[in-house]
Scaffold this motif. Structure first.
Motif, short mmCIF file in Angstrom:
data_model
loop_
_atom_site.label_atom_id
_atom_site.label_comp_id
_atom_site.label_asym_id
_atom_site.label_seq_id
_atom_site.Cartn_x
_atom_site.Cartn_y
_atom_site.Cartn_z
N ALA A 1 3.76 18.22 74.37
CA ALA A 1 3.33 16.99 73.69
C ALA A 1 4.42 15.93 73.67
O ALA A 1 4.13 14.74 73.57
CB ALA A 1 2.88 17.32 72.27
N PRO B 1 6.10 12.58 78.23
CA PRO B 1 5.17 11.45 78.44
C PRO B 1 4.12 11.71 79.52
O PRO B 1 3.02 11.16 79.46
CB PRO B 1 6.11 10.29 78.85
CG PRO B 1 7.39 10.94 79.28
CD PRO B 1 7.50 12.19 78.47
N THR C 1 2.39 14.26 79.94
CA THR C 1 1.23 14.92 79.33
C THR C 1 0.17 13.90 78.96
O THR C 1 -1.03 14.07 79.23
CB THR C 1 1.66 15.71 78.08
OG1 THR C 1 2.61 16.71 78.47
CG2 THR C 1 0.48 16.35 77.39
N TRP C 2 0.60 12.79 78.36
CA TRP C 2 -0.36 11.80 77.86
C TRP C 2 -0.82 10.87 78.98
O TRP C 2 -1.96 10.37 78.93
CB TRP C 2 0.27 11.03 76.71
CG TRP C 2 0.69 12.00 75.65
CD1 TRP C 2 1.96 12.38 75.32
CD2 TRP C 2 -0.18 12.79 74.83
NE1 TRP C 2 1.94 13.34 74.34
CE2 TRP C 2 0.64 13.61 74.02
CE3 TRP C 2 -1.56 12.88 74.70
CZ2 TRP C 2 0.11 14.50 73.10
CZ3 TRP C 2 -2.09 13.77 73.79
CH2 TRP C 2 -1.25 14.56 73.00
N SER D 1 -3.41 12.92 80.67
CA SER D 1 -4.57 13.00 79.79
C SER D 1 -5.39 11.72 79.85
O SER D 1 -6.64 11.77 79.85
CB SER D 1 -4.11 13.26 78.35
OG SER D 1 -3.49 14.52 78.23
N LEU D 2 -4.72 10.57 79.92
CA LEU D 2 -5.43 9.30 80.05
C LEU D 2 -6.26 9.28 81.33
O LEU D 2 -7.44 8.89 81.32
CB LEU D 2 -4.44 8.14 80.06
CG LEU D 2 -5.02 6.77 80.40
CD1 LEU D 2 -5.88 6.26 79.24
CD2 LEU D 2 -3.91 5.76 80.70
N ILE E 1 -4.05 20.47 76.59
CA ILE E 1 -4.00 19.14 75.97
C ILE E 1 -4.85 18.15 76.75
O ILE E 1 -5.67 17.41 76.18
CB ILE E 1 -2.54 18.66 75.86
CG1 ILE E 1 -1.76 19.58 74.91
CG2 ILE E 1 -2.49 17.22 75.37
CD1 ILE E 1 -0.27 19.28 74.86
N ALA E 2 -4.66 18.11 78.07
CA ALA E 2 -5.42 17.17 78.90
C ALA E 2 -6.91 17.49 78.84
O ALA E 2 -7.75 16.58 78.82
CB ALA E 2 -4.93 17.22 80.34
N VAL F 1 -8.23 16.07 75.49
CA VAL F 1 -8.31 14.61 75.49
C VAL F 1 -9.40 14.14 76.45
O VAL F 1 -10.16 13.21 76.15
CB VAL F 1 -6.94 14.00 75.87
CG1 VAL F 1 -7.04 12.48 75.95
CG2 VAL F 1 -5.87 14.39 74.84
#
Length: 470
Positions: free
Chosen positions: A236, A239, A241-242, A245-246, A391-392, A395
Motif C-alpha cells: 500500500a 505508488p 500499487t495505486w 489499481s487506477l 489491492i488492485a 479497487v
C-alpha cells in the motif's frame, strides 16, 4: 541436494516450491501448478456466476410474477453485490495467504450455497420486499471475493515468464462465469419463459457442491503463497500499487460494471424485453473473458504497458461509438460498440494484471543493480505482487460499482439516456491513457554500466528478462 518429490501429497502443505528452477518445473512443478490452476478456474468461475447472478434475475423481475420494482431499484440490486464483492477482495486476498490455497478455496466455494439457496427460495415468493433481495445480493458478493484469493494463489505458482498466461487463463476462466449465468438465463427464458427465475439459480446448486469437493480432493496448499507480515501494508505504500489499481478500474471496473448493467441498459435505452435483452447480454462478457488471456499473452511478448495503452485508446474510440449510437437511436450500432468494449476490457484486464509482476520484478532488478542480494530482492517482488493482486482487484471491483451508479443516475434523470454516463467513461479513459504513458512508457534514464549483480542473481534470470517488458 535432494530434489522435491515428483508428486506432492494432495491437500498437504508444499514447502519447497521454486518455479524459476527449470529442472524442478519440468520434472514436477508444471504438472502440479496446472492441476491447481484448473481447479482454481472452476471455483472462480462459479464464484463469478453467483456474484453476477442478479444481472440476470432482475430481467425476470416484473409485476407479472409479483415484483414491481422500478429501473432505479433494479440498478440498485446489481450495485449491491458488486460493492460487496469488491470490498471482500482485500480480505480474501489476505485469507489465502493465511489459510492456504486449497483450504480457502474449499471454504469460499462451499459458502456460496448460502446466498444461492436463499435466492432460490425467495425468488419464488411473490411480493418479497426489496430489502430481502438486497441482503441476498450482498451475500452473493461473496463470489466476487473469490477472484482475489484465486489470483493471489496462482501468482506464486508459475514462473515469471508464464505469469501473464497463467493469470490470464485464471482470470479469463473466472470472468466467463458472467457470460455463463447470462447464457443460462437466456436458455430459461427461451424454454420456460420469464416466470421461472429460480431455474437459473437451481442450475448452480450442484455445481457449487462439485467445486467444493474437487477443491478439497485435488488442490494443494503452498508455503510460497504465505504472505509475510505486513506485505499488504508495504504494498500500500508503493505508488505503483495505486497507479495499477487506477488502470484496473478502467479495465476490470468497466468489464464487471458493463456486464452487470448491460441487460438493464438495453431495457432502459431501447425498451428491450427480457428475452431480447438476454439474447445479447451474454455475448459481451463471453468475448471479454476469452480475450483476457490474449491480453496476458500479448503482454508477455510486447509488454503490459504498451498493450494497456493501446487498449485504452481503443476503449475511448468504442465509447465514442456508443455516444453516436445513442444520438442516432441505433440498436445495432449500440450492440456493436458495447461488444467491442467488452473485448477490449478483456484484453486490458490481462495486460494490466501483467504489469503487477513485471513492475515489481523491475524494481527487484534495480535493487540488484544497486548491490542488493538478488534472491531476497526477487522474493520480495513476488511477495508484493501477491499483495498488489488483492489491492488492485478490490479497487477494480469498486470501479464496477461506479459504472453501475453512473448508469443508475443517467437513466433515473430527466433525460433517461446513457449519454451522460458514456461521456463520463470517455473522460476517465483519457485519464488512464495519460497515466499509462507518463508512468510506464516515457523513456527511463539509462542504467549504470556496471550492474553489480552477484552469482545469486542467476536464479532470477528469467524474472529479469520479463522485468524489461513492463
Amino acid at each position: 541436494m535432494t530434489p522435491p518429490p515428483a508428486r506432492p501429497a494432495t491437500g498437504r502443505w508444499i514447502e519447497d516450491w521454486d518455479p524459476e528452477d527449470e529442472d524442478f518445473w519440468q520434472r514436477s512443478g508444471r504438472r502440479t501448478a496446472r492441476r491447481n490452476l484448473a481447479l482454481s478456474v472452476l471455483a472462480e468461475h462459479i464464484g463469478f456466476s453467483v456474484w453476477s447472478m442478479w444481472s440476470v434475475l432482475v430481467l425476470f423481475m416484473s409485476p407479472e410474477i409479483g415484483f414491481a420494482f422500478t429501473p432505479s431499484e433494479k440498478f440498485l440490486l446489481v450495485v449491491v453485490p458488486t460493492l460487496v464483492g469488491a470490498a471482500l477482495r482485500l480480505p480474501y486476498s489476505y485469507a489465502v495467504t493465511r489459510f492456504g490455497g486449497r483450504n480457502w478455496t474449499v471454504f469460499a466455494s462451499a459458502v456460496l450455497l448460502v446466498p444461492a439457496l436463499a435466492a432460490f427460495w425467495f425468488i419464488r415468493q411473490p411480493g418479497t420486499d426489496l430489502w430481502v433481495f438486497l441482503l441476498i445480493g450482498a451475500l452473493c458478493g461473496l463470489g466476487g471475493g473469490n477472484f482475489a484469493s484465486s489470483m493471489t494463489n496462482i501468482t506464486a505458482l508459475f514462473p515469471q515468464r508464464l505469469q501473464g498466461w497463467a493469470l490470464g487463463i485464471n482470470a479469463g476462466g473466472g470472468n466467463l462465469g458472467v457470460a455463463a449465468v447470462q447464457l443460462i438465463g437466456l436458455l430459461v427464458l427461451a424454454t420456460a419463459g420469464s416466470a421461472h427465475p429460480s431455474y437459473v439459480i437451481a442450475a448452480y446448486l450442484p455445481l457449487i457442491v462439485v467445486s467444493s469437493v474437487l477443491a478439497a480432493w485435488k488442490m494443494d496448499n503452498f508455503a510460497a503463497v504465505r504472505g509475510a507480515p505486513g506485505a499488504q501494508r508495504e504494498a500500500a505504500r508503493n505508488p505503483h500499487t495505486w497507479i495499477i489499481s487506477l488502470l484496473y478500474v478502467g479495465t476490470f471496473g468497466s468489464f464487471i460494471g458493463y456486464g452487470f448493467a448491460f441487460g438493464l441498459v438495453l431495457q432502459s435505452q431501447f425498451g428491450a424485453t427480457p428475452f431480447e435483452a438476454a439474447q445479447y447480454t451474454f455475448l459481451g462478457p463471453l468475448l471479454g473473458s476469452f480475450f483476457r488471456p490474449v491480453g496476458g499473452l500479448l503482454s508477455d511478448r510486447f509488454g503490459g504497458a504498451r498493450v494497456t495503452l493501446a487498449t485504452f485508446c481503443a476503449m475511448a474510440a468504442g465509447t465514442g461509438l456508443l455516444l453516436m449510437a445513442s444520438a442516432q437511436s441505433s440498436y445495432a450500432l449500440f450492440l456493436g460498440g458495447f461488444t467491442l468494449l467488452f473485448v477490449l476490457t478483456g484484453i486490458g484486464n490481462g495486460s494490466t494484471y501483467k504489469l503487477i509482476p513485471a513492475v515489481f520484478a523491475r524494481q527487484a532488478q534495480d535493487a540488484v543493480t544497486s548491490g542488493r542480494d538478488a534472491e531476497q530482492a526477487f522474493a520480495r517482488a513476488r511477495r508484493l505482487s501477491g499483495a498488489v493482486v488483492g489491492i488492485a482487484g478490490a479497487v477494480g471491483g469498486l470501479g464496477g460499482v461506479g459504472v453501475n451508479l453512473v448508469f443508475r443516475s443517467a437513466y433515473s434523470g430527466p433525460v433517461k439516456s446513457g449519454e451522460p454516463a458514456f461521456t463520463a467513461f470517455l473522460a476517465f479513459y483519457a485519464v488512464c491513457i495519460l497515466t499509462t504513458w507518463a508512468v510506464y512508457l516515457r523513456r527511463r534514464p539509462a542504467a549504470p554500466a556496471g550492474d553489480g549483480r552477484d552469482a545469486a542473481a542467476a536464479a532470477a534470470g528469467s524474472a529479469r528478462t520479463e522485468a524489461s517488458r513492463v
